[in-house]
Design a protein around this motif. Structure first.
Motif, PDB file in Angstrom:
ATOM      1  N   ILE A  98       1.103   7.281   3.415  1.00  0.00           N
ATOM      2  CA  ILE A  98       1.338   8.242   2.428  1.00  0.00           C
ATOM      3  C   ILE A  98       2.497   8.873   2.900  1.00  0.00           C
ATOM      4  O   ILE A  98       2.982   9.426   4.068  1.00  0.00           O
ATOM      5  CB  ILE A  98       0.225   9.185   2.326  1.00  0.00           C
ATOM      6  N   HIS A  99       3.657   9.126   1.486  1.00  0.00           N
ATOM      7  CA  HIS A  99       4.783   9.645   1.979  1.00  0.00           C
ATOM      8  C   HIS A  99       4.958  10.894   1.005  1.00  0.00           C
ATOM      9  O   HIS A  99       4.284  10.823  -0.137  1.00  0.00           O
ATOM     10  CB  HIS A  99       5.839   8.777   1.794  1.00  0.00           C
ATOM     11  N   THR A 100       5.934  11.710   1.219  1.00  0.00           N
ATOM     12  CA  THR A 100       6.231  12.742   0.252  1.00  0.00           C
ATOM     13  C   THR A 100       6.985  12.674  -1.070  1.00  0.00           C
ATOM     14  O   THR A 100       7.638  13.804  -1.767  1.00  0.00           O
ATOM     15  CB  THR A 100       6.281  14.158   0.905  1.00  0.00           C
ATOM     16  N   GLY A 101       7.685  11.474  -0.886  1.00  0.00           N
ATOM     17  CA  GLY A 101       8.833  11.431  -1.848  1.00  0.00           C
ATOM     18  C   GLY A 101       9.346   9.870  -1.824  1.00  0.00           C
ATOM     19  O   GLY A 101       9.031   9.120  -1.024  1.00  0.00           O
ATOM     20  N   PHE A 102      10.246   9.519  -2.992  1.00  0.00           N
ATOM     21  CA  PHE A 102      10.707   8.276  -2.866  1.00  0.00           C
ATOM     22  C   PHE A 102      11.594   7.886  -1.616  1.00  0.00           C
ATOM     23  O   PHE A 102      11.433   6.758  -0.919  1.00  0.00           O
ATOM     24  CB  PHE A 102      11.695   7.940  -4.057  1.00  0.00           C
TER      25      PHE A 102
ATOM     26  N   VAL B 179       0.902  -1.314   0.150  1.00  0.00           N
ATOM     27  CA  VAL B 179       0.032  -0.068  -0.016  1.00  0.00           C
ATOM     28  C   VAL B 179       1.093   1.304   0.065  1.00  0.00           C
ATOM     29  O   VAL B 179       0.594   2.110  -0.793  1.00  0.00           O
ATOM     30  CB  VAL B 179      -0.896  -0.105   1.119  1.00  0.00           C
ATOM     31  N   ILE B 180       1.952   1.443   0.830  1.00  0.00           N
ATOM     32  CA  ILE B 180       2.905   2.237   0.702  1.00  0.00           C
ATOM     33  C   ILE B 180       3.430   2.537  -0.417  1.00  0.00           C
ATOM     34  O   ILE B 180       3.413   3.731  -0.984  1.00  0.00           O
ATOM     35  CB  ILE B 180       3.981   2.065   1.713  1.00  0.00           C
ATOM     36  N   LEU B 181       3.632   1.530  -1.254  1.00  0.00           N
ATOM     37  CA  LEU B 181       4.405   1.850  -2.578  1.00  0.00           C
ATOM     38  C   LEU B 181       3.257   1.973  -3.527  1.00  0.00           C
ATOM     39  O   LEU B 181       3.564   2.881  -4.498  1.00  0.00           O
ATOM     40  CB  LEU B 181       4.722   0.263  -3.117  1.00  0.00           C
ATOM     41  N   ALA B 182       2.124   1.661  -3.421  1.00  0.00           N
ATOM     42  CA  ALA B 182       0.903   2.103  -4.353  1.00  0.00           C
ATOM     43  C   ALA B 182       0.599   3.281  -4.121  1.00  0.00           C
ATOM     44  O   ALA B 182       0.380   4.219  -5.200  1.00  0.00           O
ATOM     45  CB  ALA B 182      -0.046   1.263  -3.929  1.00  0.00           C
ATOM     46  N   PHE B 183       0.536   4.090  -2.745  1.00  0.00           N
ATOM     47  CA  PHE B 183       0.129   5.406  -2.666  1.00  0.00           C
ATOM     48  C   PHE B 183       1.525   6.256  -3.375  1.00  0.00           C
ATOM     49  O   PHE B 183       1.313   7.316  -3.887  1.00  0.00           O
ATOM     50  CB  PHE B 183       0.159   5.802  -1.278  1.00  0.00           C
ATOM     51  N   TRP B 184       2.706   5.756  -2.951  1.00  0.00           N
ATOM     52  CA  TRP B 184       3.979   6.546  -3.769  1.00  0.00           C
ATOM     53  C   TRP B 184       3.667   6.640  -5.318  1.00  0.00           C
ATOM     54  O   TRP B 184       3.970   7.715  -6.047  1.00  0.00           O
ATOM     55  CB  TRP B 184       5.425   6.004  -3.312  1.00  0.00           C
ATOM     56  N   LEU B 185       3.316   5.448  -5.897  1.00  0.00           N
ATOM     57  CA  LEU B 185       3.295   5.534  -7.264  1.00  0.00           C
ATOM     58  C   LEU B 185       2.225   6.465  -7.853  1.00  0.00           C
ATOM     59  O   LEU B 185       2.239   7.346  -8.769  1.00  0.00           O
ATOM     60  CB  LEU B 185       3.237   4.091  -8.063  1.00  0.00           C
TER      61      LEU B 185
END
Length: 272
Positions: free
Chosen positions: A74-78, A34-40
């Motif tokens: 959710i995160h603000t960048g890679f 989910v973290i990866l999906a939100f970053w994408l």
């Protein structure tokens, strides 16, 4: 013809990393996905995932209560996402291995996300009269570090720093202060709220929030979750063990009971 110079050895063993990732339990895998999906999703420019799911005090109302659950994912960048994922994975993996997949889902989708958010919103709105937004799974990192620190304190009350003996329960606070000094734009208040909830969980004051094992066993048996879901961990560790096998003392023998603190993630502070 000169022989090309040999490449330096890698600082880690790729096969061990792969083996570790393959053994990750189900809920931990889902969180990372989910973290990866939100970053994408954040890579597109038509819709801001951060603005949609961040914990923004002025945006919280009955129609946006979902933010109390989405902000850790959710995160603000890679690099923000990567560092938080590296910090969270060993802690969450250990928690799920000890408490089971269903219990982990119930706690992290529920009180272990909403309680730190609620305290943060209360302080921001009522005391500070501010509207600083936060995102990032380091809220879970510091919560789990707080819980682990309480457990460590019960067996090892102090650690030595030169001539001083420092209580082990203070280690997450020390990490929180150091991170806030070394890394700009992190949420010191958000991390403190997470540590507080971690302390309360480690001390057992939040035990009433854990779903009854009788109900969890009934759900697991009714749906045959252990047989249907790969990497699922049953709540009854004494019967099924991790991943449905008999429990082993290999981890204890190898000294893997320590609190993993190799990485510390950051909870991104947004706004002035």
């Amino acid at each position: 013809m000169a022989t090309p110079a040999a490449l330096p050895p890698l600082p880690f063993n790729p096969s061990r990393v792969r083996s570790y990732l393959v053994r990750l339990p189900l809920f931990t895998r889902l969180v990372l996905l989910v973290i990866l999906a939100f970053w994408l999703l954040e890579l597109q420019t038509m819709w801001s995932v951060v603005q949609w799911g961040a914990l923004i005090p002025d945006e919280i109302n009955l129609g946006t209560m979902y933010r109390l659950n989405t902000y850790p994912l959710i995160h603000t960048g890679f690099f923000h996402a990567l560092l938080n994922a590296l910090a969270l994975t060993p802690l969450l993996e250990r928690f799920e291995a000890e408490h089971g997949t269903l219990t982990s889902i119930a706690l992290f989708v529920g009180p272990l996300s909403t309680f730190p958010a609620g305290i943060y919103l209360l302080i921001e709105k009522v005391i500070l009269h501010s509207n600083t937004s936060v995102v990032g799974s380091s809220i879970w990192v510091f919560l789990l570090l707080g819980s682990e620190a309480i457990r460590t304190y019960k067996s090892n009350p102090h650690f030595s720093l030169g001539p001083y003996k420092i209580p082990t329960w203070t280690s997450p606070l020390f990490a929180c202060v150091v991170l806030s000094i070394l890394v700009s734009n992190v949420s010191f208040l958000g991390h403190l709220c997470a540590i507080l909830i971690g302390y309360l969980f480690g001390l057992g004051y939040l035990k009433f929030l854990v779903p009854p094992e009788k109900i969890l066993r009934w759900i697991e048996g009714k749906l045959n979750l252990l047989g249907r879901l790969p990497h699922y961990i049953s709540v009854d560790q004494k019967t099924f063990g991790r991943y449905g096998v008999l429990p082993s003392s290999n981890n204890a023998a190898n000294g893997n009971n320590g609190t993993p603190m190799s990485f510390l993630g950051t909870n991104q502070r947004l706004g002035a």
